[in-house]
Design an enzyme around this catalytic site. Structure first.
Site, short mmCIF file in Angstrom:
data_model
loop_
_atom_site.label_atom_id
_atom_site.label_comp_id
_atom_site.label_asym_id
_atom_site.label_seq_id
_atom_site.Cartn_x
_atom_site.Cartn_y
_atom_site.Cartn_z
N HIS A 1 0.79 -1.24 -0.04
CA HIS A 1 0.26 -0.08 -0.15
C HIS A 1 0.81 1.34 -0.01
O HIS A 1 0.29 2.54 0.08
CB HIS A 1 -0.92 -0.09 1.14
C1 UD1 Z 1 -2.12 5.68 5.75
C2 UD1 Z 1 -0.90 6.11 6.12
C3 UD1 Z 1 0.48 4.92 6.25
C4 UD1 Z 1 -0.17 3.74 6.64
C5 UD1 Z 1 -1.47 3.21 6.23
C6 UD1 Z 1 -1.95 2.23 6.72
C7 UD1 Z 1 -0.41 8.59 6.07
C8 UD1 Z 1 0.57 9.49 5.24
N1 UD1 Z 1 -0.31 7.14 5.38
O1 UD1 Z 1 -1.70 5.26 4.12
O2 UD1 Z 1 1.51 5.53 6.95
O3 UD1 Z 1 0.86 2.84 6.49
O4 UD1 Z 1 -2.52 4.35 6.21
O5 UD1 Z 1 -3.03 1.45 6.15
O6 UD1 Z 1 -1.14 8.76 6.66
N2 UD1 Z 1 -9.03 4.77 1.34
C9 UD1 Z 1 -10.27 4.21 1.15
N3 UD1 Z 1 -10.95 3.86 2.28
C10 UD1 Z 1 -10.31 4.17 3.40
C11 UD1 Z 1 -9.26 4.60 3.71
C12 UD1 Z 1 -8.34 4.83 2.34
O7 UD1 Z 1 -10.75 3.91 0.13
O8 UD1 Z 1 -11.21 3.55 4.57
C13 UD1 Z 1 -8.13 4.84 0.05
C14 UD1 Z 1 -8.68 6.55 -0.57
O9 UD1 Z 1 -8.52 6.44 -1.87
C15 UD1 Z 1 -7.38 7.26 -0.21
C16 UD1 Z 1 -6.33 6.07 -0.04
O10 UD1 Z 1 -7.02 4.96 0.37
O11 UD1 Z 1 -7.23 8.34 -0.86
C17 UD1 Z 1 -5.15 6.49 0.78
O12 UD1 Z 1 -5.79 6.80 2.14
P1 UD1 Z 1 -4.71 7.64 3.30
O13 UD1 Z 1 -5.25 7.47 4.48
O14 UD1 Z 1 -4.46 9.02 2.75
O15 UD1 Z 1 -3.41 6.69 3.06
P2 UD1 Z 1 -3.04 5.31 3.32
O16 UD1 Z 1 -2.38 5.08 1.95
O17 UD1 Z 1 -4.04 4.55 3.73
N1 UDP Z 2 -3.87 -6.10 8.62
C1 UDP Z 2 -5.00 -6.62 8.73
N2 UDP Z 2 -5.81 -6.95 7.58
C2 UDP Z 2 -5.21 -6.99 6.32
C3 UDP Z 2 -3.82 -6.38 6.43
C4 UDP Z 2 -3.04 -6.22 7.53
O1 UDP Z 2 -5.54 -6.74 10.01
O2 UDP Z 2 -5.59 -7.09 5.52
C5 UDP Z 2 -3.12 -5.70 9.92
C6 UDP Z 2 -1.70 -6.30 10.11
O3 UDP Z 2 -1.81 -7.56 10.77
C7 UDP Z 2 -1.17 -5.00 10.94
C8 UDP Z 2 -1.69 -3.90 10.28
O4 UDP Z 2 -2.87 -4.23 9.78
O5 UDP Z 2 -1.57 -5.21 12.40
C9 UDP Z 2 -0.87 -3.32 9.60
O6 UDP Z 2 -1.57 -2.16 8.94
P1 UDP Z 2 -0.78 -1.64 7.53
O7 UDP Z 2 -0.21 -2.36 6.63
O8 UDP Z 2 -2.23 -0.92 6.77
O9 UDP Z 2 -0.21 -0.29 8.00
P2 UDP Z 2 1.59 -0.21 8.43
O10 UDP Z 2 1.59 -0.83 9.46
O11 UDP Z 2 2.15 -0.29 7.46
O12 UDP Z 2 1.50 1.32 8.97
#
Ligand code: UD1
Ligand code: UDP
Length: 362
Positions: A205
């Site tokens: 992601h």
């Molecule tokens: C965010 C965090 C990242 C973390 C990740 C965990 C920042 C800068 N990034 O990244 O550090 O590792 O979360 O998963 O804070 N979206 C949906 N539904 C949701 C959430 C997001 O559709 O519930 C989609 C939207 O298109 C959105 C995109 O995901 O624009 C990115 O979401 P965003 O929260 O901005 O960043 P992540 O890539 O999720």
């Molecule tokens: N995770 C989950 N379901 C999924 C993918 C990840 O429950 O389909 C959990 C995973 O076990 C971990 C956390 O989400 O505890 C990690 O989140 P993510 O990779 O979104 O964020 P990051 O740790 O990179 O910030």
């Protein structure tokens, strides 16, 4: 001590679950939970509250998705009035997402002390949005709760006074230990018709892996080749799903018979899937830590990690983004027997207790 605890994104929910339980379980604390709404899909948010028994947030800021500046600013605008009405003694933030920085900045400007859980991690790659969030959050927090030893050195190098730094361990592992037995009962392996441990898990992601079409096609081509040897289960993050839906390199990915794209999984199903996997390929921060504790080999598809203990002590390897190298490493790990691992210091399920002890005596 009145505390406002903040969570905004999937990994935050997993980190606050044991903290919430520990703080609410002590008379010394009066805790308000604020959800910023950075993540909002059912499978990225509510599911975790249910499975991990996190109480309903007292406040939902409902910020949703936006550019970095807009999302950060929107959290700040909506968080400030909450702090004005609640007047807490401290704000507790976790991790390194935009909500973490936004709430820290808001509180610090109001002279409300901030506790940062998972402080001191550094990838030394400032093109990562999380690295900016980490550096700034640590610089203005009062309590820096560190999850692994590298964090201590990083904070000292940044000139953070020693009395602010506390090595407490990893709250994400508290959650893992608390839910390990329950996750054993998950039926996800049967649901996906997986036999034994002959499958791999993939998550992607990060902007560096999914936003550039050339990088993403290279990764998906590598995974396609690996999935000819063993099934690869890929719970797709919504950011990545949006890119793949928008005509990204999905076609290349489909070329391996064994690649299984599924919706994001709940914590219990995902933990069961991780625990039984032959190996995991990921760009996630948290998954590098969980695989270390589970003893499952982890191939990190990145060029840096802010969690070096998962390599020096755990099961993690930094594999980078070169498709041929990814395939060669995956095949090597697939054929090699698992090697013994060490659990990093204080990744023992008691980090939340240590944090609460320190705050209680502050
Ligand atoms: C965010 C965090 C990242 C973390 C990740 C965990 C920042 C800068 N990034 O990244 O550090 O590792 O979360 O998963 O804070 N979206 C949906 N539904 C949701 C959430 C997001 O559709 O519930 C989609 C939207 O298109 C959105 C995109 O995901 O624009 C990115 O979401 P965003 O929260 O901005 O960043 P992540 O890539 O999720
Ligand atoms: N995770 C989950 N379901 C999924 C993918 C990840 O429950 O389909 C959990 C995973 O076990 C971990 C956390 O989400 O505890 C990690 O989140 P993510 O990779 O979104 O964020 P990051 O740790 O990179 O910030």
């Amino acid at each position: 001590m009145k505390i406002v605890l903040v969570a905004g994104a999937r990994p935050n929910f997993i980190k606050i679950a044991p903290l919430m339980k520990e703080l609410r379980g002590r008379d010394a604390f009066d805790v308000r939970l604020v959800h910023t709404g950075q993540h909002y899909d059912e499978r990225m948010s509510r599911l975790f509250f249910e499975e991990l028994e996190i109480p309903r947030p007292d406040v939902d800021l409902g910020v949703g998705s936006a550019s970095h500046a807009v999302q950060t600013a929107e959290v700040m605008k909506r968080f400030e009035p909450i702090l004005q009405s609640e007047t807490p003694d401290a704000v507790v933030v976790v991790g390194d997402v935009n909500s973490t920085l936004a709430c820290t900045l808001t509180a610090a400007k109001m002279n409300i002390p901030v506790a940062h859980v998972e402080a001191g991690l550094r990838s030394f790659d400032r093109t990562m949005p999380e690295e900016i969030n980490r550096i700034l959050t640590d610089a203005i927090s009062t309590w820096l709760f560190v999850s692994e030893r590298s964090g201590l050195e990083n904070l000292r190098r940044d000139g953070i006074p020693e009395e602010r730094i506390h090595f407490v361990g990893n709250v994400m592992i508290d959650t893992l230990e608390q839910h390990r037995a329950t996750s054993e009962r998950s039926k996800i392996l049967q649901g996906l018709e997986l036999q034994g441990s002959d499958y791999a898990v993939l998550t992607l992601h990060r902007p560096a892996s999914v936003d550039d079409p050339t990088v993403l096609s290279g990764l998906m081509a590598a995974v396609g080749r690996i999935s000819k040897e063993l099934p690869v289960v890929f719970p797709v993050h919504p950011r990545t799903a949006a890119i793949l839906r928008g005509g990204g390199p999905h076609g290349t990915a489909g070329s391996g018979d064994g690649l299984r794209l599924v919706d994001p999984l709940g914590y219990l199903d995902f933990l069961k899937l991780l625990s039984n996997a032959r190996f995991v390929m990921t760009d996630s921060g948290g998954i590098q830590e969980e695989t270390t504790v589970l003893g499952v080999p982890c191939l990190t598809l990145r060029t840096s990690t802010e969690r070096p203990a998962t390599i020096s002590e755990g099961t993690n390897q930094l594999v980078g983004l070169d498709p041929d190298h990814i395939v060669a490493t995956a095949m090597d790990v697939f054929r090699r027997p698992k090697s013994p691992r060490k659990i990093p210091e204080f990744w023992d399920g008691r980090a939340s207790r240590r944090i609460a002890d320190i705050l209680e005596h502050a």
